[in-house]
Design a protein around this motif. Structure first.
Motif, PDB file in Angstrom:
ATOM      1  N   LYS A  50     127.598  20.899  85.565  1.00  0.00           N
ATOM      2  CA  LYS A  50     127.099  20.300  84.160  1.00  0.00           C
ATOM      3  C   LYS A  50     127.577  21.628  83.162  1.00  0.00           C
ATOM      4  O   LYS A  50     127.413  20.368  81.837  1.00  0.00           O
ATOM      5  CB  LYS A  50     125.760  21.281  84.536  1.00  0.00           C
ATOM      6  N   SER A  51     128.577  22.610  83.199  1.00  0.00           N
ATOM      7  CA  SER A  51     128.538  23.127  82.279  1.00  0.00           C
ATOM      8  C   SER A  51     130.143  22.233  81.448  1.00  0.00           C
ATOM      9  O   SER A  51     130.537  22.203  80.650  1.00  0.00           O
ATOM     10  CB  SER A  51     129.009  24.285  82.156  1.00  0.00           C
ATOM     11  N   LYS A  54     128.856  19.248  79.515  1.00  0.00           N
ATOM     12  CA  LYS A  54     129.006  19.309  78.346  1.00  0.00           C
ATOM     13  C   LYS A  54     129.886  19.493  77.572  1.00  0.00           C
ATOM     14  O   LYS A  54     129.856  18.807  76.519  1.00  0.00           O
ATOM     15  CB  LYS A  54     127.685  20.933  78.326  1.00  0.00           C
TER      16      LYS A  54
END
Length: 109
Positions: A50-51, A54
């Motif tokens: 997820k990081s 992003k």
């Protein structure tokens, strides 16, 4: 600017805007360019997905804004954009469609 190699060129688009172009040749193949995203994901294996997503989206949006506002984009940023965009395509966050992705052009005869 579109860079043309002996086998043609590959152009990368984001949000309907041409961002980068790379030459295709015997040694610089389509697969070599598209596998760079997978390498980036593999090298970032300690960071949560997820990081990573992003950060890839943030960088692509930043480059898109710079291109839209006619601000300079450095060569290293073009390379990192290629890595981020292909990583997003590999993770199936972005589809290779008419707005985002890549398009190959053969050498004009």
């Amino acid at each position: 600017m579109i860079y043309d190699g002996s086998k043609g060129s590959i152009c990368f688009y984001y949000k309907g805007l041409l961002i980068s172009s790379y030459p295709l040749s015997k040694f610089k193949t389509l697969d070599k360019y598209l596998n760079q995203g997978e390498e980036l994901i593999y090298k970032s294996k300690g960071i949560p997905i997820k990081s990573q997503i992003k950060m890839y989206l943030l960088f692509c949006n930043n480059i898109h804004e710079r291109k839209k506002n006619n601000k300079p984009i450095y060569r290293q940023d073009h390379i990192y954009f290629l890595n981020c965009l292909t990583a997003l395509m590999r993770l199936r966050i972005i589809d290779n469609d008419e707005q985002n992705g890549y398009m190959c052009f053969n050498k004009k005869k």
